[in-house]
Design a protein around this motif. Sequence first.
Motif, PDB file in Angstrom:
ATOM      1  N   GLU A 100      34.594 -27.738  -3.465  1.00  0.00           N
ATOM      2  CA  GLU A 100      35.238 -27.732  -4.775  1.00  0.00           C
ATOM      3  C   GLU A 100      34.340 -28.116  -5.946  1.00  0.00           C
ATOM      4  OE1 GLU A 100      38.272 -26.486  -5.205  1.00  0.00           O
ATOM      5  OE2 GLU A 100      38.238 -26.070  -3.069  1.00  0.00           O
ATOM      6  N   GLU A 101      33.416 -29.040  -5.784  1.00  0.00           N
ATOM      7  CA  GLU A 101      32.601 -29.503  -6.904  1.00  0.00           C
ATOM      8  C   GLU A 101      31.206 -28.893  -6.835  1.00  0.00           C
ATOM      9  OE1 GLU A 101      30.966 -33.738  -5.681  1.00  0.00           O
ATOM     10  OE2 GLU A 101      33.079 -33.561  -5.109  1.00  0.00           O
ATOM     11  N   SER A 102      30.397 -29.142  -7.843  1.00  0.00           N
ATOM     12  CA  SER A 102      29.020 -28.647  -7.808  1.00  0.00           C
ATOM     13  C   SER A 102      28.268 -29.247  -6.631  1.00  0.00           C
ATOM     14  CB  SER A 102      28.293 -29.021  -9.097  1.00  0.00           C
ATOM     15  OG  SER A 102      28.630 -28.133 -10.118  1.00  0.00           O
ATOM     16  N   LEU A 103      27.381 -28.458  -6.070  1.00  0.00           N
ATOM     17  CA  LEU A 103      26.563 -28.881  -4.936  1.00  0.00           C
ATOM     18  C   LEU A 103      25.110 -28.796  -5.354  1.00  0.00           C
ATOM     19  CD1 LEU A 103      26.223 -29.479  -1.826  1.00  0.00           C
ATOM     20  CD2 LEU A 103      26.050 -26.994  -1.556  1.00  0.00           C
ATOM     21  N   GLU A 104      24.338 -29.819  -5.019  1.00  0.00           N
ATOM     22  CA  GLU A 104      22.898 -29.790  -5.249  1.00  0.00           C
ATOM     23  C   GLU A 104      22.206 -30.246  -3.973  1.00  0.00           C
ATOM     24  OE1 GLU A 104      21.872 -32.147  -8.673  1.00  0.00           O
ATOM     25  OE2 GLU A 104      23.066 -30.895 -10.013  1.00  0.00           O
ATOM     26  N   PHE A 105      21.129 -29.549  -3.630  1.00  0.00           N
ATOM     27  CA  PHE A 105      20.336 -29.979  -2.482  1.00  0.00           C
ATOM     28  C   PHE A 105      18.897 -29.540  -2.663  1.00  0.00           C
ATOM     29  CE2 PHE A 105      22.232 -25.912  -1.182  1.00  0.00           C
ATOM     30  CZ  PHE A 105      21.155 -25.199  -0.667  1.00  0.00           C
ATOM     31  N   PHE A 106      18.026 -30.285  -1.999  1.00  0.00           N
ATOM     32  CA  PHE A 106      16.614 -29.917  -1.935  1.00  0.00           C
ATOM     33  C   PHE A 106      16.371 -29.258  -0.599  1.00  0.00           C
ATOM     34  CE2 PHE A 106      16.597 -33.132  -5.179  1.00  0.00           C
ATOM     35  CZ  PHE A 106      15.722 -32.634  -6.111  1.00  0.00           C
ATOM     36  N   CYS A 107      15.480 -28.296  -0.583  1.00  0.00           N
ATOM     37  CA  CYS A 107      15.145 -27.571   0.632  1.00  0.00           C
ATOM     38  C   CYS A 107      13.629 -27.497   0.731  1.00  0.00           C
ATOM     39  CB  CYS A 107      15.757 -26.179   0.590  1.00  0.00           C
ATOM     40  SG  CYS A 107      15.405 -25.206   2.060  1.00  0.00           S
ATOM     41  N   ILE A 108      13.100 -27.994   1.821  1.00  0.00           N
ATOM     42  CA  ILE A 108      11.662 -27.994   2.060  1.00  0.00           C
ATOM     43  C   ILE A 108      11.378 -26.983   3.155  1.00  0.00           C
ATOM     44  CG2 ILE A 108       9.686 -29.397   2.767  1.00  0.00           C
ATOM     45  CD1 ILE A 108      11.774 -31.775   1.828  1.00  0.00           C
ATOM     46  N   ILE A 109      10.440 -26.062   2.888  1.00  0.00           N
ATOM     47  CA  ILE A 109      10.110 -25.024   3.863  1.00  0.00           C
ATOM     48  C   ILE A 109       8.603 -24.976   4.080  1.00  0.00           C
ATOM     49  CG2 ILE A 109      12.129 -23.615   3.302  1.00  0.00           C
ATOM     50  CD1 ILE A 109      10.207 -21.759   1.702  1.00  0.00           C
ATOM     51  N   ASN A 110       8.222 -24.495   5.252  1.00  0.00           N
ATOM     52  CA  ASN A 110       6.801 -24.241   5.510  1.00  0.00           C
ATOM     53  C   ASN A 110       6.504 -22.775   5.196  1.00  0.00           C
ATOM     54  OD1 ASN A 110       8.388 -23.552   7.941  1.00  0.00           O
ATOM     55  ND2 ASN A 110       6.412 -23.019   8.821  1.00  0.00           N
ATOM     56  N   TYR A 111       5.265 -22.502   4.845  1.00  0.00           N
ATOM     57  CA  TYR A 111       4.859 -21.117   4.623  1.00  0.00           C
ATOM     58  C   TYR A 111       4.459 -20.493   5.964  1.00  0.00           C
ATOM     59  CZ  TYR A 111       4.867 -21.613  -0.429  1.00  0.00           C
ATOM     60  OH  TYR A 111       5.244 -21.788  -1.733  1.00  0.00           O
ATOM     61  N   THR A 112       4.906 -19.266   6.176  1.00  0.00           N
ATOM     62  CA  THR A 112       4.556 -18.517   7.380  1.00  0.00           C
ATOM     63  C   THR A 112       3.928 -17.190   6.956  1.00  0.00           C
ATOM     64  OG1 THR A 112       6.691 -17.397   7.534  1.00  0.00           O
ATOM     65  CG2 THR A 112       6.505 -19.539   8.645  1.00  0.00           C
ATOM     66  N   ASP A 113       3.469 -16.434   7.935  1.00  0.00           N
ATOM     67  CA  ASP A 113       2.883 -15.133   7.630  1.00  0.00           C
ATOM     68  C   ASP A 113       3.926 -14.133   7.132  1.00  0.00           C
ATOM     69  OD1 ASP A 113       4.062 -15.140  10.171  1.00  0.00           O
ATOM     70  OD2 ASP A 113       2.774 -13.533  10.894  1.00  0.00           O
ATOM     71  N   ASP A 114       5.208 -14.409   7.374  1.00  0.00           N
ATOM     72  CA  ASP A 114       6.294 -13.541   6.937  1.00  0.00           C
ATOM     73  C   ASP A 114       7.354 -14.405   6.258  1.00  0.00           C
ATOM     74  OD1 ASP A 114       8.355 -11.756   6.548  1.00  0.00           O
ATOM     75  OD2 ASP A 114       8.653 -11.311   8.673  1.00  0.00           O
ATOM     76  N   MET A 115       7.457 -14.306   4.943  1.00  0.00           N
ATOM     77  CA  MET A 115       8.408 -15.127   4.187  1.00  0.00           C
ATOM     78  C   MET A 115       9.689 -14.363   3.849  1.00  0.00           C
ATOM     79  SD  MET A 115       7.065 -18.097   4.009  1.00  0.00           S
ATOM     80  CE  MET A 115       8.066 -18.894   2.762  1.00  0.00           C
ATOM     81  N   SER A 116       9.875 -13.213   4.474  1.00  0.00           N
ATOM     82  CA  SER A 116      11.063 -12.414   4.162  1.00  0.00           C
ATOM     83  C   SER A 116      12.323 -13.079   4.714  1.00  0.00           C
ATOM     84  CB  SER A 116      10.920 -11.003   4.729  1.00  0.00           C
ATOM     85  OG  SER A 116      10.876 -11.039   6.139  1.00  0.00           O
ATOM     86  N   ILE A 117      13.440 -12.745   4.077  1.00  0.00           N
ATOM     87  CA  ILE A 117      14.756 -13.255   4.471  1.00  0.00           C
ATOM     88  C   ILE A 117      15.601 -12.053   4.860  1.00  0.00           C
ATOM     89  CG2 ILE A 117      16.837 -14.428   3.696  1.00  0.00           C
ATOM     90  CD1 ILE A 117      15.023 -15.892   1.641  1.00  0.00           C
ATOM     91  N   LYS A 118      16.216 -12.121   6.036  1.00  0.00           N
ATOM     92  CA  LYS A 118      17.055 -11.015   6.499  1.00  0.00           C
ATOM     93  C   LYS A 118      18.522 -11.431   6.399  1.00  0.00           C
ATOM     94  CE  LYS A 118      18.156  -8.160  10.463  1.00  0.00           C
ATOM     95  NZ  LYS A 118      18.009  -7.956  11.883  1.00  0.00           N
ATOM     96  N   PRO A 119      19.282 -10.816   5.483  1.00  0.00           N
ATOM     97  CA  PRO A 119      20.718 -11.097   5.426  1.00  0.00           C
ATOM     98  C   PRO A 119      21.397 -10.545   6.674  1.00  0.00           C
ATOM     99  CG  PRO A 119      20.016  -9.658   3.604  1.00  0.00           C
ATOM    100  CD  PRO A 119      18.847  -9.854   4.503  1.00  0.00           C
ATOM    101  N   LEU A 120      22.403 -11.233   7.135  1.00  0.00           N
ATOM    102  CA  LEU A 120      23.139 -10.802   8.327  1.00  0.00           C
ATOM    103  C   LEU A 120      24.555 -10.412   7.930  1.00  0.00           C
ATOM    104  CD1 LEU A 120      21.957 -13.610  10.770  1.00  0.00           C
ATOM    105  CD2 LEU A 120      21.032 -11.298  10.547  1.00  0.00           C
ATOM    106  N   ASP A 121      25.046  -9.353   8.513  1.00  0.00           N
ATOM    107  CA  ASP A 121      26.426  -8.926   8.250  1.00  0.00           C
ATOM    108  C   ASP A 121      27.371  -9.735   9.125  1.00  0.00           C
ATOM    109  OD1 ASP A 121      25.794  -7.041   6.325  1.00  0.00           O
ATOM    110  OD2 ASP A 121      25.435  -5.483   7.823  1.00  0.00           O
ATOM    111  N   GLU A 122      27.408 -11.016   8.842  1.00  0.00           N
ATOM    112  CA  GLU A 122      28.241 -11.929   9.615  1.00  0.00           C
ATOM    113  C   GLU A 122      28.851 -12.916   8.647  1.00  0.00           C
ATOM    114  OE1 GLU A 122      27.524 -15.278  13.055  1.00  0.00           O
ATOM    115  OE2 GLU A 122      26.232 -13.524  13.019  1.00  0.00           O
ATOM    116  N   ASP A 123      30.136 -13.119   8.750  1.00  0.00           N
ATOM    117  CA  ASP A 123      30.842 -14.008   7.838  1.00  0.00           C
ATOM    118  C   ASP A 123      31.315 -15.233   8.584  1.00  0.00           C
ATOM    119  OD1 ASP A 123      32.311 -15.178   5.835  1.00  0.00           O
ATOM    120  OD2 ASP A 123      33.893 -13.642   5.834  1.00  0.00           O
TER     121      ASP A 123
END
Length: 129
Positions: A100-123
């Motif tokens: 219900e309210e605003s959400l804030e978060f930090f996300c720390i990631i490592n770099y890899t040779d492939d930084m692509s993101i694949k969306p999934l058709d899953e709900d």
Amino acid sequence: MDYHISNISKVDRGEVQIKGSKGSYIQWLITREHGAEYAVRKFTLDPKGIIPMHIHKYQETVIITKGKCKVCVGDKIFNLKEGDYIFINSQVKHAILNEEESLEFFCIINYTDDMSIKPLDEDCTSRLP
């Protein structure tokens, strides 16, 4: 670069570019351009905002700093609140659903040779109680 100092308010905020995202925004605070081998990002989600199910090669740690959310990881759903954090390994499907309210978060990631993101058709919302 030996160091980098700034303020979050000075970092451009853009919409999350994962297909199906809504009311979700990202700021890239620390990146390769600063000489880092990892990235630190700040996310803000509006009420009812969503980052839908997706998968990628890099690992990430999500640290909730404001609000509450549901995190779908694999076939499980977790309720997280301010102060909670979760590590999500490489190639593990996941989604973040704001409440219900605003959400804030930090996300720390490592770099890899492939930084692509694949969306999934899953709900994962269909599995919510």
